[in-house]
Design a protein around this motif. Structure first.
Motif, PDB file in Angstrom:
ATOM      1  N   LEU A   1      -4.597   6.421   8.948  1.00 54.95           N
ATOM      2  CA  LEU A   1      -4.570   5.976   7.554  1.00 54.95           C
ATOM      3  C   LEU A   1      -4.218   4.498   7.424  1.00 54.95           C
TER       4      LEU A   1
ATOM      5  N   GLY B   1       0.818  -1.208   0.000  1.00 52.77           N
ATOM      6  CA  GLY B   1       0.000   0.000   0.000  1.00 52.77           C
ATOM      7  C   GLY B   1       0.848   1.253   0.000  1.00 52.77           C
TER       8      GLY B   1
ATOM      9  N   ARG C   1      -7.323   2.595   8.085  1.00 53.82           N
ATOM     10  CA  ARG C   1      -8.211   2.625   6.916  1.00 53.82           C
ATOM     11  C   ARG C   1      -7.682   1.727   5.801  1.00 53.82           C
ATOM     12  N   MET C   2      -6.369   1.715   5.617  1.00 55.78           N
ATOM     13  CA  MET C   2      -5.780   0.869   4.585  1.00 55.78           C
ATOM     14  C   MET C   2      -6.093  -0.605   4.835  1.00 55.78           C
TER      15      MET C   2
ATOM     16  N   ARG D   1      -6.903  -0.034  -4.966  1.00 55.95           N
ATOM     17  CA  ARG D   1      -7.338  -0.175  -3.574  1.00 55.95           C
ATOM     18  C   ARG D   1      -6.175  -0.080  -2.589  1.00 55.95           C
TER      19      ARG D   1
ATOM     20  N   VAL E   1      -4.586  11.601   1.250  1.00 54.13           N
ATOM     21  CA  VAL E   1      -5.456  12.672   1.734  1.00 54.13           C
ATOM     22  C   VAL E   1      -4.693  13.985   1.680  1.00 54.13           C
TER      23      VAL E   1
ATOM     24  N   ILE F   1       0.609   5.197   1.344  1.00 55.94           N
ATOM     25  CA  ILE F   1      -0.122   6.146   2.183  1.00 55.94           C
ATOM     26  C   ILE F   1       0.506   7.521   2.017  1.00 55.94           C
TER      27      ILE F   1
ATOM     28  N   GLN G   1      -9.745  -1.360   3.916  1.00 56.91           N
ATOM     29  CA  GLN G   1     -10.092  -1.437   2.504  1.00 56.91           C
ATOM     30  C   GLN G   1      -9.273  -2.475   1.753  1.00 56.91           C
TER      31      GLN G   1
ATOM     32  N   GLU H   1      -3.927   2.297  -2.627  1.00 55.33           N
ATOM     33  CA  GLU H   1      -3.512   3.691  -2.481  1.00 55.33           C
ATOM     34  C   GLU H   1      -4.485   4.431  -1.571  1.00 55.33           C
ATOM     35  N   LEU H   2      -3.934   5.182  -0.644  1.00 56.55           N
ATOM     36  CA  LEU H   2      -4.758   5.982   0.266  1.00 56.55           C
ATOM     37  C   LEU H   2      -4.053   7.324   0.465  1.00 56.55           C
TER      38      LEU H   2
END
Length: 342
Positions: A240, A193, A243-244, A223, A228, A195, A247, A225-226
């Motif tokens: 984060l 992922g 949340r990662m 999915r 903000v 962030i 999801q 990638e997160l």
């Protein structure tokens, strides 16, 4: 100094070069030379003028001197943060390169805002600066227009430019992002992922490098990638990574766009009993001092922040003097610090 001169000085609230000259018993031209070209006057005259300056609290009119000499001895520096350790190190390098010379720094905090950058630059250009240091490669259309119209020497910091004649000092943010992702892939991770926060141009280029490496390995998945737009903090890193994992529960590694987020991610894992790196590898960026002392210590990208400031300022000084730059781009590189968290 006559009584009349004293009254005028007090009435205006500001000592003048004429009042300094009168107090020192020299002409205004001689007083000016003593202040601006001290080698052209005797030690005795220099001492008398210096004493008059101290007694009257005289402050030279920089704007007037700039008009007379076509030089202001001012260098403008714009950075996005004055509290971020990344940019405090850059500023230290700049200050050391400027040294004890005649140049003064006008430092502005853009707060990651195009509007603030436009405002500050508009104000600072009124000082007729001899050079400008910016912590970005790209600017708003208005800033680009102002810079072009000013014709002031400019050096960009932190990344490497590609436009003809663009002077830059730093390293490839894209290559650094790709290198960290490749490292995680080579370690056997397949669900990596990314962030990100703040979403300034440096973060976006690191994200591009991440995508490049993931695409080359056939692992790219939106999915994972997160990102903000809010300020980057340790607390945000914890939020984060939570949340990662919601999801993308099969995520086996996270590449955080900076060390603050990585620290928060590790703290979150420790609170939730997630083993790092056995269950989730965590990586950061910038190698902040605390990263080596975390438990586990953080795998990260070490960036030459002080050297970027020093070399950028040195390059700008050379250009101001009319010297040909050694290269349009000065690549200082980066170092991947492999530690316990990945």
């Amino acid at each position: 100094m006559s009584k009349t001169s004293t009254i005028k000085s007090r009435a205006s609230g500001k000592a003048t070069l004429a009042s300094v000259a009168a107090r020192a018993g020299v002409s205004a031209m001689t007083a000016s030379r003593a202040l601006n070209q001290p080698e052209r006057v005797s030690d005795a005259v220099r001492a008398r003028v210096g004493l008059a300056v101290a007694e009257l609290g005289y402050v030279p009119n920089r704007a007037a001197r700039a008009l007379a000499s076509a030089q202001s001895n001012v260098i403008v520096v714009l950075v996005p943060s004055l509290s971020n350790a990344v940019f405090t190190a850059v500023l230290e390098g700049i200050e050391d390169a400027i040294g004890s010379g005649n140049y003064q720094l006008l430092i502005g905090n853009t707060r990651y805002s195009d509007a603030e950058e436009e405002k500050l630059l508009g104000i600072y250009l009124q000082s007729n600066p001899d050079g400008i240091l910016l912590s970005s490669l790209s600017q708003s259309a208005r800033v680009t227009q102002m810079l072009a119209a000013s014709n002031v020497p400019l050096v960009s910091m932190m990344d490497l430019g590609s436009a003809p004649g663009q002077l830059s000092v730093g390293f490839s943010q894209f290559d650094a992002g790709r290198a960290m992702t490749r490292y995680l892939i080579d370690k056997g991770h397949t669900r990596i992922g990314f962030i990100g926060a703040q979403l300034d141009e440096r973060t976006l280029r690191r994200a591009d490098g991440y995508r490049q490496a993931m695409g080359e390995a056939g692992l790219l998945d939106a999915r994972l990638e997160l990102m903000v737009g809010g300020p980057s903090t340790i607390a945000l890193g914890a939020q984060l990574v939570e949340r990662m994992l919601e999801q993308a529960p099969d995520c086996d590694a996270v590449f955080c766009c900076n060390d603050d987020l990585a620290h928060g991610a590790i703290y979150h894992c420790q609170r939730r009993g997630i083993k790092v790196p056995e269950q989730l590898a965590v990586c950061g960026f910038n190698d902040l001092p605390a990263s080596a002392w975390m438990t586990p210590s953080v795998t990260t990208i070490a960036t030459p922040r002080y050297r970027i400031g020093f070399e950028a300022a040195s390059l700008l000084l050379a250009v101001i003097k009319g010297e040909a730059p050694p290269a349009a781009q000065i690549d200082l590189g980066f170092t991947l610090m492999a530690r316990e968290s990945a």
